[in-house]
Design an enzyme around this catalytic site. Structure first.
Site, PDB file in Angstrom:
ATOM      1  N   TYR A 144       0.861  -1.189   0.000  1.00  0.00           N
ATOM      2  CA  TYR A 144       0.000   0.000   0.000  1.00  0.00           C
ATOM      3  C   TYR A 144       0.888   1.227   0.000  1.00  0.00           C
ATOM      4  O   TYR A 144       1.859   1.298   0.764  1.00  0.00           O
ATOM      5  CB  TYR A 144      -0.901   0.001   1.244  1.00  0.00           C
ATOM      6  CG  TYR A 144      -1.749   1.249   1.399  1.00  0.00           C
ATOM      7  CD1 TYR A 144      -1.478   2.172   2.418  1.00  0.00           C
ATOM      8  CD2 TYR A 144      -2.808   1.510   0.541  1.00  0.00           C
ATOM      9  CE1 TYR A 144      -2.253   3.317   2.566  1.00  0.00           C
ATOM     10  CE2 TYR A 144      -3.596   2.653   0.688  1.00  0.00           C
ATOM     11  CZ  TYR A 144      -3.308   3.555   1.703  1.00  0.00           C
ATOM     12  OH  TYR A 144      -4.079   4.696   1.846  1.00  0.00           O
ATOM     13  N   ASP A 239       9.465   2.571  -0.870  1.00  0.00           N
ATOM     14  CA  ASP A 239       8.483   3.297  -0.067  1.00  0.00           C
ATOM     15  C   ASP A 239       8.735   2.928   1.401  1.00  0.00           C
ATOM     16  O   ASP A 239       8.340   1.861   1.862  1.00  0.00           O
ATOM     17  CB  ASP A 239       7.058   2.928  -0.485  1.00  0.00           C
ATOM     18  CG  ASP A 239       6.031   3.674   0.351  1.00  0.00           C
ATOM     19  OD1 ASP A 239       4.818   3.553   0.051  1.00  0.00           O
ATOM     20  OD2 ASP A 239       6.425   4.367   1.302  1.00  0.00           O
ATOM     21  N   LYS A 267       5.324   9.467   8.453  1.00  0.00           N
ATOM     22  CA  LYS A 267       5.121   8.954   9.815  1.00  0.00           C
ATOM     23  C   LYS A 267       6.162   9.486  10.809  1.00  0.00           C
ATOM     24  O   LYS A 267       6.060  10.618  11.278  1.00  0.00           O
ATOM     25  CB  LYS A 267       5.067   7.422   9.767  1.00  0.00           C
ATOM     26  CG  LYS A 267       3.837   6.916   8.957  1.00  0.00           C
ATOM     27  CD  LYS A 267       3.745   5.424   8.955  1.00  0.00           C
ATOM     28  CE  LYS A 267       2.725   4.936   7.954  1.00  0.00           C
ATOM     29  NZ  LYS A 267       1.361   4.827   8.489  1.00  0.00           N
TER      30      LYS A 267
HETATM   31  P1  KE4 Z   1      -0.493   8.495   4.406  1.00  0.00           P
HETATM   32  O1  KE4 Z   1      -1.039   9.195   3.167  1.00  0.00           O
HETATM   33  O2  KE4 Z   1      -1.557   7.675   5.113  1.00  0.00           O
HETATM   34  O3  KE4 Z   1       0.269   9.431   5.321  1.00  0.00           O
HETATM   35  O4  KE4 Z   1       0.640   7.460   3.905  1.00  0.00           O
HETATM   36  C1  KE4 Z   1       0.294   6.488   2.939  1.00  0.00           C
HETATM   37  C2  KE4 Z   1       1.279   5.331   3.042  1.00  0.00           C
HETATM   38  C3  KE4 Z   1       2.272   5.220   2.076  1.00  0.00           C
HETATM   39  N1  KE4 Z   1       3.176   4.212   2.120  1.00  0.00           N
HETATM   40  C4  KE4 Z   1       3.144   3.287   3.118  1.00  0.00           C
HETATM   41  C5  KE4 Z   1       4.165   2.186   3.129  1.00  0.00           C
HETATM   42  C6  KE4 Z   1       2.155   3.361   4.142  1.00  0.00           C
HETATM   43  O5  KE4 Z   1       2.136   2.419   5.120  1.00  0.00           O
HETATM   44  C7  KE4 Z   1       1.209   4.401   4.103  1.00  0.00           C
HETATM   45  C8  KE4 Z   1       0.095   4.526   5.133  1.00  0.00           C
HETATM   46  N2  KE4 Z   1      -0.010   3.469   6.087  1.00  0.00           N
HETATM   47  C9  KE4 Z   1      -1.314   3.244   6.639  1.00  0.00           C
HETATM   48  C10 KE4 Z   1      -1.177   2.116   7.666  1.00  0.00           C
HETATM   49  N3  KE4 Z   1      -1.049   0.864   7.058  1.00  0.00           N
HETATM   50  C11 KE4 Z   1      -1.915   4.470   7.232  1.00  0.00           C
HETATM   51  C12 KE4 Z   1      -3.112   4.191   8.111  1.00  0.00           C
HETATM   52  C13 KE4 Z   1      -4.379   4.674   7.451  1.00  0.00           C
HETATM   53  O6  KE4 Z   1      -4.548   4.514   6.224  1.00  0.00           O
HETATM   54  O7  KE4 Z   1      -5.217   5.204   8.224  1.00  0.00           O
END
Ligand code: KE4
Length: 430
Positions: A144, A239, A267
């Site tokens: 993701y 990523d 994060k």
């Molecule tokens: P954000 O747009 O949510 O800040 O980041 C997206 C993203 C991109 N790349 C990786 C490897 C990620 O894990 C994420 C976001 N992770 C999720 C948790 N698995 C965020 C939690 C959510 O979607 O509420």
């Protein structure tokens, strides 16, 4: 435990926010029950609005590696807030945080800040497309990378590797350049390169996948991926939005030897404030506006308060790099205890750890890709999650997420969580 106030709050939220939440995973849909509404964080704990206290193994999905209300981060934020929230103009703190990241990541010579991981990945994909002048790119099922349109894809029909939209509202035109490969399977990647007519601009991967559960890539697979990208002139994007500063002080690059071209971060670098970032070598970043023609922008990019939070967090981690050995030891002890709990009642479980990241599946086979992950007993996971919550342990509310140890998750908290796991599984199998 009583969840009365959270139940009322969830109903009220549902009236004005879709699903009652601002990000879908928070709704507890895959584990059942009512999401608890949080009143405050306290170090390694969360306290909900009913006054229930939990050991926090989610830490806002990764950012809170120092735990909640860290004194140094808090004072840096308060000091920044007193000077103003945002200026839309350059500030010294952006340069300071960029310098810290450049110092820590060998493959990053320049970095651009944005306000989320999604923005970081979306910008990195555009940068790679503009730099290589190719439209197609490859991603992996189970990884993701945020919710930008071209990344919301699912396996296309039949043998085709071209993705089709995984969400309504995403036009097929925006996913037709996204090719899907299988994690840890280099032949599936070669097939994508063969099927791309215009050539591949980039291959994006979570080198330590955390969004199908914790599934680290095999080092040999990453080496082959690197070689394929070199052979075809494609850029390799790691990523590390989740694994950055979580697997080690240098993310995957602190525990593996394969070097990417572009790295995306998020994060931990915001310490709980909205920050994402992408970086690579200077000659590629020179293509980015205003130096180059590839456009990318953001009103709150490099926000001074968020920068102050991230800078305080990274400086604290950098001043104490041996903390990662402690984080990993505790993560391993937790997974050892969960495995003991499962073995004691004859429930299959596989676990994995990378630095402060841990994952477990109710499954009897090693998980190497998303199809393997899907074979886990997610129904049992849902019940386990609910039992652990009742016992004061806050785990990620999906089998396909990763758990985290913070610097304030103590050995005692680890043993308490292991005991909760033992009694939960006994109750579930009685
Ligand atoms: P954000 O747009 O949510 O800040 O980041 C997206 C993203 C991109 N790349 C990786 C490897 C990620 O894990 C994420 C976001 N992770 C999720 C948790 N698995 C965020 C939690 C959510 O979607 O509420």
């Amino acid at each position: 435990m009583s969840y009365n106030k959270s139940e009322v709050a969830f109903k009220e939220a549902y009236e004005v926010i879709p699903g009652g939440v601002d990000s879908p995973v928070r709704a507890f849909s895959s584990v059942g029950g009512t999401p608890v509404f949080i009143e405050r964080g306290e170090g390694g704990y969360l306290v909900d609005i009913d006054g229930n206290k939990y050991i926090d193994f989610v830490q806002s999905w990764g950012p809170l590696i120092l735990g909640h209300c860290d004194a140094d981060v808090e004072s840096a934020v308060i000091e920044a807030v007193k000077k103003g929230l945002s200026f839309g103009a350059p500030t010294l703190t952006e340069t300071d945080l960029a310098t810290e990241i450049v110092d820590m990541f060998d493959s990053i010579e320049k970095v651009r800040f944005v306000s989320s991981g999604t923005e970081a990945v979306m910008s990195a994909i555009r940068l790679a497309r503009g730099y290589t002048k190719r439209d197609d790119f490859i991603k992996f099922t189970g990884c993701y990378h945020g919710h930008a349109d071209s990344l919301l894809v699912q396996a296309g029909s039949g043998m085709a590797t071209f993705g089709s939209p995984s969400s309504p509202g995403v036009p097929a035109d925006l996913t037709k350049h996204t090719l899907l490969a299988t994690y840890n399977d280099i032949e599936s990647v070669k097939k994508c390169f063969e099927q791309s007519e215009g050539g591949i601009s980039s291959v994006i991967i979570e080198p330590i996948a955390g969004n199908m559960g914790l599934v680290p890539a095999d080092e040999e697979f990453l080496e082959e991926l690197r070689a394929l990208c070199d052979e075809h002139g494609a850029l390799l994007i790691f990523d590390e939005v989740m694994s950055g500063f979580r697997a080690s002080l240098k993310g995957y690059q602190g525990v593996g030897s394969v070097k990417p071209d572009i790295v995306t971060l998020g994060k931990v670098i915001g310490a709980g404030m909205p920050v994402g970032a992408f970086g690579t070598r200077k000659e590629i970043m020179a293509e980015l506006s205003p130096e180059g023609p590839i456009y990318q922008a953001g009103t709150l990019s490099g926000n001074p308060v968020a920068m102050a939070a991230g800078l305080a967090s990274l400086k604290k981690l950098k001043s104490n790099p041996e903390i990662y050995a402690t984080l990993e030891r505790r993560a391993k002890r937790l997974m050892e205890g969960f495995k003991e709990a499962a073995d004691a009642v004859g429930v299959p479980m596989v676990t994995d750890v990378r630095g402060s990241m841990f994952g477990f599946f109710f499954s009897d086979k090693p998980v190497k890709n998303f199809d393997d992950a899907l074979e886990n007993d997610s129904e049992l996971f849902g019940k386990f999650h609910g039992k652990m919550l009742e016992k004061g342990v806050y785990l990620a509310c999906s089998s396909y997420e990763t758990g985290f140890i913070s610097t304030v998750t103590t050995d005692e908290m680890i043993e308490e969580a292991i005991l909760a796991a033992k009694t939960s599984l006994q109750e579930l199998t009685a």
